[in-house]
Design a protein around this motif. Structure first.
Motif, PDB file in Angstrom:
ATOM      1  N   VAL A  47       0.857  -1.187   0.000  1.00 24.32           N
ATOM      2  CA  VAL A  47       0.000   0.000   0.000  1.00 24.32           C
ATOM      3  C   VAL A  47       0.892   1.235   0.000  1.00 24.32           C
ATOM      4  O   VAL A  47       1.672   1.456   0.927  1.00 24.32           O
ATOM      5  N   MET A  48       0.778   2.055  -1.050  1.00 24.95           N
ATOM      6  CA  MET A  48       1.599   3.253  -1.171  1.00 24.95           C
ATOM      7  C   MET A  48       0.762   4.520  -1.256  1.00 24.95           C
ATOM      8  O   MET A  48       1.301   5.608  -1.418  1.00 24.95           O
ATOM      9  N   GLY A  49      -0.532   4.412  -1.156  1.00 17.92           N
ATOM     10  CA  GLY A  49      -1.381   5.587  -1.202  1.00 17.92           C
ATOM     11  C   GLY A  49      -2.815   5.233  -0.889  1.00 17.92           C
ATOM     12  O   GLY A  49      -3.173   4.049  -0.773  1.00 17.92           O
ATOM     13  N   ARG A  50      -3.610   6.257  -0.721  1.00 17.67           N
ATOM     14  CA  ARG A  50      -5.055   6.092  -0.528  1.00 17.67           C
ATOM     15  C   ARG A  50      -5.762   6.901  -1.602  1.00 17.67           C
ATOM     16  O   ARG A  50      -5.349   8.010  -1.937  1.00 17.67           O
ATOM     17  N   SER A  69      -1.172   6.728  -8.374  1.00 16.77           N
ATOM     18  CA  SER A  69      -1.590   6.491  -6.988  1.00 16.77           C
ATOM     19  C   SER A  69      -0.490   6.647  -5.947  1.00 16.77           C
ATOM     20  O   SER A  69      -0.752   7.119  -4.834  1.00 16.77           O
ATOM     21  N   ALA A  70       0.725   6.239  -6.258  1.00 21.69           N
ATOM     22  CA  ALA A  70       1.811   6.266  -5.273  1.00 21.69           C
ATOM     23  C   ALA A  70       2.406   7.671  -5.208  1.00 21.69           C
ATOM     24  O   ALA A  70       3.480   7.945  -5.735  1.00 21.69           O
ATOM     25  N   GLU A  98       6.428  11.482   3.382  1.00 19.70           N
ATOM     26  CA  GLU A  98       5.184  11.157   4.085  1.00 19.70           C
ATOM     27  C   GLU A  98       4.153  10.672   3.081  1.00 19.70           C
ATOM     28  O   GLU A  98       4.063  11.187   1.964  1.00 19.70           O
ATOM     29  N   SER A  99       3.372   9.678   3.511  1.00 21.21           N
ATOM     30  CA  SER A  99       2.239   9.265   2.686  1.00 21.21           C
ATOM     31  C   SER A  99       1.136  10.311   2.813  1.00 21.21           C
ATOM     32  O   SER A  99       1.174  11.178   3.683  1.00 21.21           O
ATOM     33  N   GLN A 100       0.140  10.231   1.954  1.00 14.45           N
ATOM     34  CA  GLN A 100      -0.843  11.306   1.834  1.00 14.45           C
ATOM     35  C   GLN A 100      -2.276  10.781   1.913  1.00 14.45           C
ATOM     36  O   GLN A 100      -2.534   9.597   1.730  1.00 14.45           O
ATOM     37  N   ASN A 101      -3.186  11.726   2.151  1.00 12.61           N
ATOM     38  CA  ASN A 101      -4.616  11.461   2.024  1.00 12.61           C
ATOM     39  C   ASN A 101      -5.057  10.295   2.897  1.00 12.61           C
ATOM     40  O   ASN A 101      -5.837   9.455   2.474  1.00 12.61           O
TER      41      ASN A 101
END
Length: 962
Positions: A47-50, A69-70, A98-101
């Protein structure tokens, strides 16, 4: 863990150099040469994004600029850069992202509850759900006003920071005979060809390495061509450089990522560099992007574009999973499957929508291993935060249905190939209309023409190997229950596209805006053609009849820092007058006026801006003040026909103006509307100095050049902009002549020597000056011009000579107050919609000669008595007026229609009231009327005003003529 590092391979990585980086504060390790995407994939991160709307978990889908997506936020020394693709971030020791959303974390995102919203969150839900009135406690209030702040807080992906960016950025201008966009095989071949023909060549490649997606078998040929180009004296190679804009005149914009991949940049090195490239010819070798197929569950982490998986294995020695399944509608995926098998992957199955395939593809399938399921489709996927299995069933093309029971295939990565889309974005920006190709089921640039051409895959020349066809089956969607995504970045599903069709959004441009398909950083790279295919199916039309959106800059995101480059510290770049340092050192409060930094006011300790400009304006009215007018446009006009030329561009006469005299002039546009006003000084029989408003200096210069080049090329006239060559100061007030008399040598300045609109030449403190008696303030005033490098010296000399008369500098606020009191117009009134009559300047319209605009100025609509005309307004309540307020006749509850608007306002020390200028319907007939200035949106004010003459102070001009 699914993705993992192979024990061999990886042309871009250095296995001896381990790199540490953090994601959301958690440390990971990769290898030098890795991108963030390849390093996370090697670490088994799925999982690299939402997703934007539903907050569904999303994994890596693509290899490069098409990754939807990433997206991550790069955090460097407190500076945040959001929405950067993991595929474009080159890791280095200490990299922090940082990951987002998501909230509170990427793995556990409570906002994923949005997935339960179902149809309530379909396309356009925000238009329909939050706009209606609600009864009950919110009666009379639009629901939107309550929900807006929550919606805006949830909207968006990455969060920008507020810390100042201390990085250095640069701009470069370059010229070449040929610009090659793309450093793959086609681009390198074109560059070598042009270089050997003696052309100056620039090659831009978006990735750090040359060769694009070429196979390893081409490595030696790529190295040979790159070596040749690097040693060629007329070739510039720019890796890590994205060409993102194609503009008129073969001007292109590109961003070079100079040190983004380094932990510490060398001293003085730029982080990024924006190139403005002007090319004789542009060769577009931008390649093609693999497309996804739309089917239920196609966004689950572990579903990836097939060629992306091949490239991760070849470039970084990384596989997306242990057990791979391929889903395709074309031959290219077979070569990919074999390449992955040879890299060490276990191919579980190849699922092909086509019932029949060629012998070459079948032979590759045999070598790749796994089951070959032709005439099958993937109809669903399973897995919590990553793929564990796919469902396949027999597919019937004629009915778009399935037969037999579904079969489960356990797999941790599904590699999808739905055909290829040539990258037509830059060609579209250049004005080309993409052309549909039935064989490739894709849009291509039109045939190469004029100043640009397309090459290689960008032109539809797709080569997958001997015997493999580039033609895909025309199947873009597998219709089966479940969410099937078209745009992975914006959560646009196939159902959303059909909903847009049912609700009347039939145009592709309307489809894009209603559903957000292909917006933001994606720009239709993966979603465009599948979305158009679904819309075409809903319309019952072929795709070329539905058409495609026209792409516009930027092709992909360009940082604001790189565009601004060294021009930072304020929103816009500003020009400085010769006296700027003096203003800054003597208490001036600087103000951005167009492209210039100008003194707003000279605040004394404890003074507000209002108090300062009251004092300054009063000083001019009662004594003497000095203002910097160096920003006025100045154009030197020379030649035997200069007088005749001015006679044609101005509405009033200039041919017979005496040498040593100036005249106020008005210019019209060709359609009869006012364009600019100013004074022009006759310095000799064949030489004039024209002054323009600050804002219109460039526009007037272009207008004059157009007139000479196109309309009257026979006139013997040269025009030259000299705005920066002259420093200007206006000395105004009843004591202004006394100040000049105290410091000017070489000429008298009394009324006989220097009458109104007269010009003299002399010196101030040894510096040659030119003085013209004219007034913008309404008081007796003189403009003093000298060479720009002497500006501060003359300015200080004037102030020194004025000390016995209590001279004081004044800024734009006081200048604006004085001109409002006097009723003089500026760009606020000459706004492109007003005529000479609207501004009471019809006395300047000559009836004895034609001039630019004279043929159109008397049209019926421009002579209507009901037009908005210039008037003065006075606040009857003492309340402060607001520029832009509407003038209405009714009270606050029932204001009635707008009768016009305020163009400018100020507090008038002369009248001891807030006053303004306004353009009001039938203004000349409303003098004495009591109306209201209303501003319900910004301030909620509704102020009683009186309409008065625009000449509020000294209407007969006795002061400036005295």
């Amino acid at each position: 863990m699914t993705g993992y590092r192979l024990p061999h391979g990886g042309a871009r990585i250095d296995r001896s150099d381990t790199v540490a980086f953090t994601v959301d504060g958690r440390q990971h390790f990769g290898l030098a040469g890795d991108t963030l995407a390849s390093a996370l994939l090697a670490n088994g991160v799925r999982v690299m994004g939402r997703s934007f709307k539903y907050h569904r978990p999303r994994g890596l889908m693509a290899f490069g600029v098409d990754e939807p997506s990433a997206l991550f936020t790069v955090t460097t020394d407190g500076v945040r850069e959001p929405n950067v693709r993991a595929t474009e971030i080159e890791i280095f020791d200490g990299l922090a992202v940082e990951s987002q959303n998501r909230w509170p974390s990427l793995d556990t995102d409570l906002m994923a509850v949005n997935q339960l919203g179902g149809k309530a969150l379909a396309a356009g839900f925000y238009y329909k759900t939050f706009m209606g009135p609600v009864i009950g406690p919110l009666k009379g209030t639009r629901f939107w006003m309550v929900c807006e702040r929550f919606i805006r807080r949830a909207a968006g992906l990455g969060r920008p920071g507020t810390a100042p960016d201390q990085s250095r950025y640069e701009r470069m201008n370059a010229f070449c005979d040929v610009l090659v966009v793309g450093g793959g095989m086609a681009g390198l071949h074109k560059a070598v060809e042009q270089a050997e023909a003696g052309k100056r060549v620039i090659v831009c490649e978006i990735e750090p390495h040359w060769g694009g997606g070429a196979d390893a078998k081409n490595e030696s040929e790529i190295r040979r061509m790159v070596d040749l180009l690097q040693s060629h004296p007329q070739v510039t190679l720019l890796p890590r450089t994205t060409v993102w804009g194609f503009y008129d005149g073969n001007t292109l914009a590109a961003t070079e990522r100079v040190t983004d991949h380094l932990r510490t940049a060398p001293e003085g090195a730029a982080r990024q560099r924006t190139w403005t490239i002007r090319a004789g010819h542009v060769a577009l070798a931008t390649g093609a992007l693999e497309r996804p197929i739309v089917f239920a569950g196609n966004d689950r982490p572990g579903v990836m574009l097939a060629d992306a998986a091949r490239r991760y294995a070849a470039a970084f020695g990384v596989l997306p999973g242990r057990h791979l399944t391929v889903f395709t509608n074309n031959d290219s995926a077979y070569a990919t499957a074999l390449a992955l098998r040879e890299a060490g992957a276990n191919i579980r199955a190849i699922v092909d929508l086509r019932a029949e395939i060629g012998d070459a593809a079948r032979a590759l399938a045999d070598r790749a291993g796994g089951r070959l399921l032709t005439g099958y489709a993937v109809i669903g996927t399973k897995g919590a935060r990553g793929l564990t299995s796919v469902s396949v069933a027999r597919y019937r093309h004629d009915t778009q249905s399935f037969s037999g029971s579904a079969e489960q295939i356990e797999t941790d990565a599904l590699l999808v190939s739905g055909g290829w889309s040539p990258v037509v974005h830059l060609a579209s920006q250049a004005g080309a209309k993409p052309v549909w190709d039935d064989d490739l089921q894709a849009f291509l640039p039109p045939e190469s023409r004029g100043p640009w051409s397309a090459h290689g895959a960008a032109a539809g020349d797709l080569d997958f190997g001997a015997g493999l066809s580039p033609s895909p089956a025309p199947v873009f969607e597998i219709r089966h229950p479940g969410k099937a995504f078209v745009d992975f970045q914006h959560d646009v599903t196939a159902d959303d596209v059909r909903l847009a069709h049912r609700e009347g959004f039939r145009s592709v441009e309307h489809l894009k805006r209603y559903t957000t398909l292909g917006m933001a950083t994606d720009q239709g790279k993966t979603s465009n053609v599948p979305g158009l295919a679904i819309m075409a199916d809903a319309l019952g039309k072929p795709i070329p009849e539905v058409g495609t959106t026209r792409f516009r800059p930027p092709y992909t995101a360009a940082s604001l820092g790189s565009i601004a480059a060294e021009r930072f510290g304020d929103l816009f770049p500003h020009r400085l007058t010769p006296m700027h340092d003096w203003h800054a050192q003597n208490g001036a409060r600087m103000y951005a006026a167009g492209h210039w930094d100008r003194p707003e006011s000279y605040n004394r300790p404890g003074e507000t801006v209002e108090q300062a400009y009251f004092r300054e304006a009063r000083t001019v009215r009662t004594g003497v003040g000095l203002v910097d007018v160096s920003t006025l446009g100045k154009i030197d006009i020379q030649g035997p026909d200069a007088g005749e030329f001015l006679n044609r561009v101005y509405t009033n006469g200039f041919a017979k103006l005496a040498v040593g005299k100036a005249r106020y002039g008005l210019m019209l546009r060709e359609d009869g509307f006012a364009m600019d006003d100013g004074t022009t000084w006759r310095l000799a029989e064949d030489r004039f100095l024209m002054t323009t408003t600050t804002a219109n200096a460039g526009r007037v210069m272009s207008h004059l050049e157009l007139c000479l080049d196109v309309h009257w090329p026979e006139l013997r006239v040269h025009v030259t902009s000299v705005t920066d060559q002259w420093a200007g100061a206006a000395i105004a007030g009843p004591r202004s002549r006394d100040v000049l008399a105290a410091c000017v040598t070489g000429t008298a300045v009394d009324n006989d020597a220097l009458p109104f609109m007269g010009i003299v030449h002399g010196a101030i403190s040894g510096v040659p000056v030119m003085i013209c008696r004219l007034s913008f303030s309404g008081e007796m005033a003189f403009e003093v011009y000298c060479g720009a490098h002497h500006g501060t010296h003359v300015w200080e000399a004037l102030l020194e000579a004025g000390k016995p008369f209590a001279i004081a500098p004044y800024g734009l606020e006081a200048l604006g107050t004085l001109r409002i009191e006097k009723g003089h117009v500026t760009g606020a009134e000459i706004d492109g919609r007003t005529t000479a009559r609207d501004l009471h300047l019809d006395w300047m319209l000559s009836s004895k000669k034609p001039f630019v605009g004279s043929a159109m100025m008397d049209r019926e609509g421009l002579t209507d008595d009901a037009r908005w005309t210039l008037v003065g307004v006075v606040s009857r309540s003492g309340e402060k007026l607001k520029g832009g307020s509407h003038v209405v006749a009714g009270d606050r509850d029932d204001p009635g229609p707008s009768l016009g608007h305020l163009t400018a306002m100020a507090f008038s020390p002369e009248m001891n009231a807030y006053v303004g200028l306004a353009l009001v319907e039938g203004g000349a007939n409303r003098i004495g009327q009591h109306l209201f200035a209303t501003d319900p949106v910004r301030t909620g004010t509704h102020i009683p005003i009186e309409i008065v003459s625009h000449h509020m102070v000294d209407p007969k001009g006795e002061r400036m003529h005295g």
